[in-house]
Design a protein around this motif. Structure first.
Motif, mmCIF file in Angstrom:
data_model
loop_
_atom_site.group_PDB
_atom_site.id
_atom_site.type_symbol
_atom_site.label_atom_id
_atom_site.label_comp_id
_atom_site.label_asym_id
_atom_site.label_seq_id
_atom_site.Cartn_x
_atom_site.Cartn_y
_atom_site.Cartn_z
ATOM 1 N N GLY A 1 0.722 -1.085 -0.102
ATOM 2 C CA GLY A 1 -0.040 -0.152 0.220
ATOM 3 C C GLY A 1 0.836 1.231 0.027
ATOM 4 O O GLY A 1 0.299 2.287 -0.102
ATOM 5 N N ARG A 2 2.263 1.054 0.273
ATOM 6 C CA ARG A 2 2.896 2.358 0.187
ATOM 7 C C ARG A 2 3.296 2.718 -1.105
ATOM 8 O O ARG A 2 3.169 1.758 -2.063
ATOM 9 N N VAL A 3 3.993 3.720 -1.278
ATOM 10 C CA VAL A 3 4.212 4.267 -2.627
ATOM 11 C C VAL A 3 5.284 3.345 -3.269
ATOM 12 O O VAL A 3 6.436 2.913 -2.363
ATOM 13 N N GLN A 4 5.559 2.704 -4.473
ATOM 14 C CA GLN A 4 6.257 1.943 -5.061
ATOM 15 C C GLN A 4 6.748 2.341 -6.271
ATOM 16 O O GLN A 4 6.093 3.224 -7.032
ATOM 17 N N PRO A 5 8.113 2.230 -6.822
ATOM 18 C CA PRO A 5 8.493 2.417 -7.871
ATOM 19 C C PRO A 5 7.936 2.045 -8.940
ATOM 20 O O PRO A 5 7.433 0.756 -8.918
ATOM 21 N N ARG A 6 7.589 2.609 -10.246
ATOM 22 C CA ARG A 6 6.666 2.311 -11.435
ATOM 23 C C ARG A 6 7.610 2.513 -12.655
ATOM 24 O O ARG A 6 8.249 3.617 -12.815
ATOM 25 N N LEU A 7 7.157 1.751 -13.665
ATOM 26 C CA LEU A 7 7.819 2.216 -14.889
ATOM 27 C C LEU A 7 6.665 2.667 -15.725
ATOM 28 O O LEU A 7 5.605 2.369 -15.469
ATOM 29 N N SER A 8 7.066 3.726 -16.492
ATOM 30 C CA SER A 8 6.198 4.458 -17.173
ATOM 31 C C SER A 8 5.123 3.657 -18.081
ATOM 32 O O SER A 8 6.015 2.321 -18.602
ATOM 33 N N ASP A 9 4.040 3.985 -18.762
ATOM 34 C CA ASP A 9 3.339 2.773 -19.588
ATOM 35 C C ASP A 9 3.872 3.349 -21.105
ATOM 36 O O ASP A 9 3.431 3.995 -21.844
ATOM 37 N N ASP A 10 4.982 2.422 -21.363
ATOM 38 C CA ASP A 10 5.587 2.717 -22.555
ATOM 39 C C ASP A 10 5.393 1.499 -23.396
ATOM 40 O O ASP A 10 6.157 0.521 -23.121
ATOM 41 N N THR A 11 4.606 1.805 -24.379
ATOM 42 C CA THR A 11 4.297 0.481 -25.207
ATOM 43 C C THR A 11 5.650 0.084 -25.954
ATOM 44 O O THR A 11 5.868 -0.995 -26.423
ATOM 45 N N ASN A 12 6.368 1.287 -26.313
ATOM 46 C CA ASN A 12 7.456 0.905 -27.274
ATOM 47 C C ASN A 12 8.531 -0.004 -26.380
ATOM 48 O O ASN A 12 9.271 -1.017 -27.122
ATOM 49 N N LEU A 13 8.507 -0.084 -25.187
ATOM 50 C CA LEU A 13 9.582 -1.027 -24.512
ATOM 51 C C LEU A 13 8.966 -2.389 -24.561
ATOM 52 O O LEU A 13 9.992 -3.353 -24.870
ATOM 53 N N VAL A 14 7.823 -2.531 -24.365
ATOM 54 C CA VAL A 14 7.345 -3.738 -24.611
ATOM 55 C C VAL A 14 7.524 -4.396 -26.245
ATOM 56 O O VAL A 14 7.850 -5.604 -26.379
ATOM 57 N N THR A 15 7.467 -3.719 -27.015
ATOM 58 C CA THR A 15 7.476 -3.892 -28.559
ATOM 59 C C THR A 15 9.097 -4.655 -28.598
ATOM 60 O O THR A 15 9.066 -5.312 -29.353
ATOM 61 N N LEU A 16 9.892 -3.761 -27.873
ATOM 62 C CA LEU A 16 11.351 -3.853 -28.209
ATOM 63 C C LEU A 16 11.755 -5.111 -27.434
ATOM 64 O O LEU A 16 12.498 -6.064 -28.046
ATOM 65 N N LEU A 17 11.220 -5.435 -26.232
ATOM 66 C CA LEU A 17 11.440 -6.749 -25.583
ATOM 67 C C LEU A 17 11.058 -7.951 -26.156
ATOM 68 O O LEU A 17 11.636 -8.870 -26.598
ATOM 69 N N GLU A 18 9.729 -7.737 -27.079
ATOM 70 C CA GLU A 18 9.321 -9.037 -27.654
ATOM 71 C C GLU A 18 10.060 -9.297 -29.030
ATOM 72 O O GLU A 18 10.529 -10.178 -29.374
ATOM 73 N N ALA A 19 10.573 -8.029 -29.789
ATOM 74 C CA ALA A 19 11.128 -8.085 -30.906
ATOM 75 C C ALA A 19 12.678 -8.644 -30.618
ATOM 76 O O ALA A 19 12.904 -9.449 -31.422
#
Length: 327
Positions: free
Chosen positions: A140-158
């Motif tokens: 419930g406390r503040v946690q680090p997050r990654l921005s909602d970047d679809t490009n990162l997902v595309t690059l990881l999959e590629a």
């Protein structure tokens, strides 16, 4: 694989696990559905033997340790079969406090819906197995997050599928973005920024690109397995060497509550002394805003002492987060 064969293989696994004694083929034929036959009929008996041999080979191909032996309490002239439990069953899974914190942080890191659902699915399976994963009770406390970047997902999959990608890139010193064609080897974060490394098809050289400078969407093109990354490539090391030079570093001093903020503790170049509030840590940083956001993500577990501009930036981040949560 046909559904009836899949069901038969699963039943065969259960049968071989049901006892530690070796079970003969004739016993298995009477126990496992799908092996029914008339043992007095030569053709049916031979068909069963062929089917059973194929199934044993398939189980071994899938990694099941099928053992062959004889049972002294049965006819020793006929071989029997069983699964080696010590090779088949997974050992009990346990996490130390830092490992549990790392797992929980990784699960909570992604904001992409498809990755977030996968992460929380893994968390549910761990909990079902009786494994508690949490940041030392800091749910419930503040946690680090990654921005909602679809490009990162595309690059990881590629990179996983070995597919070429195309994107427009705004490099420093150029007024307009240029089209780039890349064979991606992998992506990694360095000094708070995400990069992709690979082979630039137009420059015919190894290149590293910062994701924040990509304009628009990354598109994967071509077929899978269209290239093979170098066997000796270390993506993180290459990105670290090719990334933009960092600003001059300074020293930050923070107080961390006991048994918390393990990621921050790994950055420390000096630990101590211990006070009533917690452990005093010192670490180097260069980007004030990025460092403040990182420190704010630990919530009340971390108190910033020095320098004062980092203190103010962290307080500002916490105020913004508190305002967003209130809304």
């Amino acid at each position: 694989m046909a559904n009836d064969r899949t069901e038969r293989l699963i039943n065969l696994v259960f049968c071989l696990l049901s006892t530690r004694r070796f079970q003969t083929a004739s016993t298995i034929s009477r126990t496992v559905p799908g092996y029914e036959h008339n043992p007095d009929d030569r053709k049916q008996r031979e068909a069963f033997q062929r089917k059973f041999e194929r199934d044993k080979a398939e189980l071994r191909r899938l990694g099941f340790p099928v053992q062959t032996g004889t049972d002294p309490y049965q006819d020793e002239s006929e071989p029997g079969y069983r699964l080696a439990r010590d090779e088949f069953e997974l050992p009990e899974l346990e996490f130390t406090a830092p490992e549990a914190a790392a797992v929980a942080t990784a699960i909570n890191l992604w904001q992409q819906p498809q990755l977030r659902e996968t992460g929380h699915g893994a968390l549910r399976k761990l909990k079902a197995a009786g494994i508690h994963v949490g940041l030392n009770g800091t749910h419930g406390r503040v946690q680090p997050r990654l921005s909602d970047d679809t490009n990162l997902v595309t690059l990881l999959e590629a990179a996983t599928d070995h597919r070429q990608v195309i994107f427009d890139y705004h490099s420093r010193g150029n007024a307009e973005a240029a089209r780039r064609r890349l064979q991606p080897w992998g992506s990694a974060a360095w000094k708070g920024r995400w990069y992709v490394a690979g082979w630039d098809l137009d420059r015919r050289a190894r290149r590293c690109f910062k994701l924040s400078r990509i304009v628009g969407e990354v598109r994967a093109v071509g077929n899978e397995s269209s290239f093979e990354p170098p066997a000796d490539v270390d993506v993180l090391s290459f990105i670290a060497q090719a990334a933009e030079p960092a600003a001059p570093t300074r020293l930050a001093e923070v107080v961390v509550r006991p048994q918390t903020a393990w990621a921050l503790r790994r950055l420390a170049i000096k630990v101590g002394p211990r006070t009533a509030e917690g452990d005093v840590l010192a670490f180097e940083f260069s980007d004030t805003e990025t460092t403040a956001a990182m420190l704010a993500s630990f919530g009340p577990d971390v108190t910033v002492r020095e320098p004062q501009d980092l203190v103010k930036a962290t307080v500002y981040c916490l105020q913004r987060i508190a305002g967003e949560e209130i809304v």
